[in-house]
Design a protein around this motif. Sequence first.
Motif, PDB file in Angstrom:
ATOM      1  N   VAL A 100       0.909  -1.174   0.102  1.00 30.17           N
ATOM      2  CA  VAL A 100       0.102   0.006   0.025  1.00 30.17           C
ATOM      3  C   VAL A 100       1.008   1.351  -0.019  1.00 30.17           C
ATOM      4  N   LEU A 123      -5.255   7.484  -1.095  1.00 25.31           N
ATOM      5  CA  LEU A 123      -4.974   6.176  -1.465  1.00 25.31           C
ATOM      6  C   LEU A 123      -4.859   6.214  -3.232  1.00 25.31           C
ATOM      7  N   ALA A 130      -3.258   1.040  -4.643  1.00 24.76           N
ATOM      8  CA  ALA A 130      -3.354   0.929  -3.274  1.00 24.76           C
ATOM      9  C   ALA A 130      -4.797   0.508  -3.018  1.00 24.76           C
ATOM     10  N   LEU A 161      -5.867  -3.232  -1.025  1.00 20.78           N
ATOM     11  CA  LEU A 161      -6.510  -2.980   0.132  1.00 20.78           C
ATOM     12  C   LEU A 161      -7.905  -3.937  -0.102  1.00 20.78           C
ATOM     13  N   ILE A 191      -2.029  -1.054  11.631  1.00 20.88           N
ATOM     14  CA  ILE A 191      -1.766  -0.330  10.608  1.00 20.88           C
ATOM     15  C   ILE A 191      -0.609   0.460  10.835  1.00 20.88           C
ATOM     16  N   ARG A 224      -1.322   8.565   6.488  1.00 21.01           N
ATOM     17  CA  ARG A 224      -1.480   7.769   5.470  1.00 21.01           C
ATOM     18  C   ARG A 224      -1.927   6.339   6.528  1.00 21.01           C
ATOM     19  N   VAL A 281      -5.787   4.207   5.455  1.00 24.87           N
ATOM     20  CA  VAL A 281      -6.186   2.955   5.097  1.00 24.87           C
ATOM     21  C   VAL A 281      -7.246   2.399   6.050  1.00 24.87           C
ATOM     22  N   GLU A 283      -3.663   1.895  14.745  1.00 25.12           N
ATOM     23  CA  GLU A 283      -2.976   2.728  13.697  1.00 25.12           C
ATOM     24  C   GLU A 283      -1.879   3.447  14.402  1.00 25.12           C
TER      25      GLU A 283
END
Length: 355
Positions: A242, A251, A255, A259, A277, A297, A301, A317
């Motif tokens: 990604v 994204l 990517a 995903l 993440i 980023r 995601v 994350e």
Amino acid sequence: MTIRSSLMTALLAAAFTSPAAFAQSDCVLSVESAAYVVDVSGSMMQKFSVETSDGSKKDFQKLTAAKDLVARINRAANPEAKLPVSLFTVAPYTAQLALDLHSAKDLQQALDRLNPKLEVFGRPTWIGRRASERFNEAVGRPQTVILFTDGALQKDRLDPVEALNSFHAANPDSCIHFVSLAQTEEEKAGVEALSGVMPCSKTVRFADLVKDEKAFQKFVADLFPLQCREPEKAPAVVIKGVNFDFDKSTLTPEAVKLLTHALEVIRARGADEPVRIVGWTDYYGSDAYNKGLSERRAAAVKVFLVEHGVAENRISEAGRGKSFKYTNKTRHGRWQNRRVDLILGDGALVSEDAL
């Protein structure tokens, strides 16, 4: 094909040929076949009265009651007809179904052939030569045998206890169990004599199975025990690829494609398995700026996963800032460092070198 799209194809292959799948909870029957044996002697043509679950009395013919119970037990223990079964009778001996995979309809048709209107008198419960040979056969696999009888035994030809001893000797991993339709004390003693041959044998009265559904379910569970293997813990898996454009946290189409495949992997694993993440950047810019960019980023995601059905409480994350896993001296290496890694499973199993 560009270098970037070639790498994308390679990353997709690498990410999704990882061992993402894991063994599910696995339960199998500990026996490999079942044999239903029905006593069809004269006494089994007689009627008797049983108290049902609602407290009322109901009249049954012994043989008809046994036939109905065979079908009911098989439905409960073998609903998908994946267990080989056989059906035969004693007093006299007949082979109605050879040991094989049979549908419920096949079994019912064989049961229907058992005549409930045979003579009551002059047909004692006995074990003849053919039945004796059947009990001497080695099945070659763990088998549950259920004998439906009222225990009105005769020893004129062969002692039934000796026949069961022969079966036990030939099939030490199998067991014979008993559904008793005995009414008199003499009949009850006959069933007790049979059930004492093998230590594993279980005996239940037909009346108890009719009256108590829990007793029926327990009897089936005891005779057809399940061996369950605990589900294996999924190995931690890192999904890479990604990647982001320079100084961007949106994204890319590539990517999104990766995903979308990652969602299939996540759904194939445990429903409560954590998803980590981790966002990264290349080395251009200040540490503080890149820390924030890597966090954005990772957040992008997370938003994608949540919007596509992954529970938010499963996701953690983090932005780690600058990455030096790949060289920052080439355009391609910097593109590889501008990434988010998805870590499925126990992150403690993933070394920092994998990030």
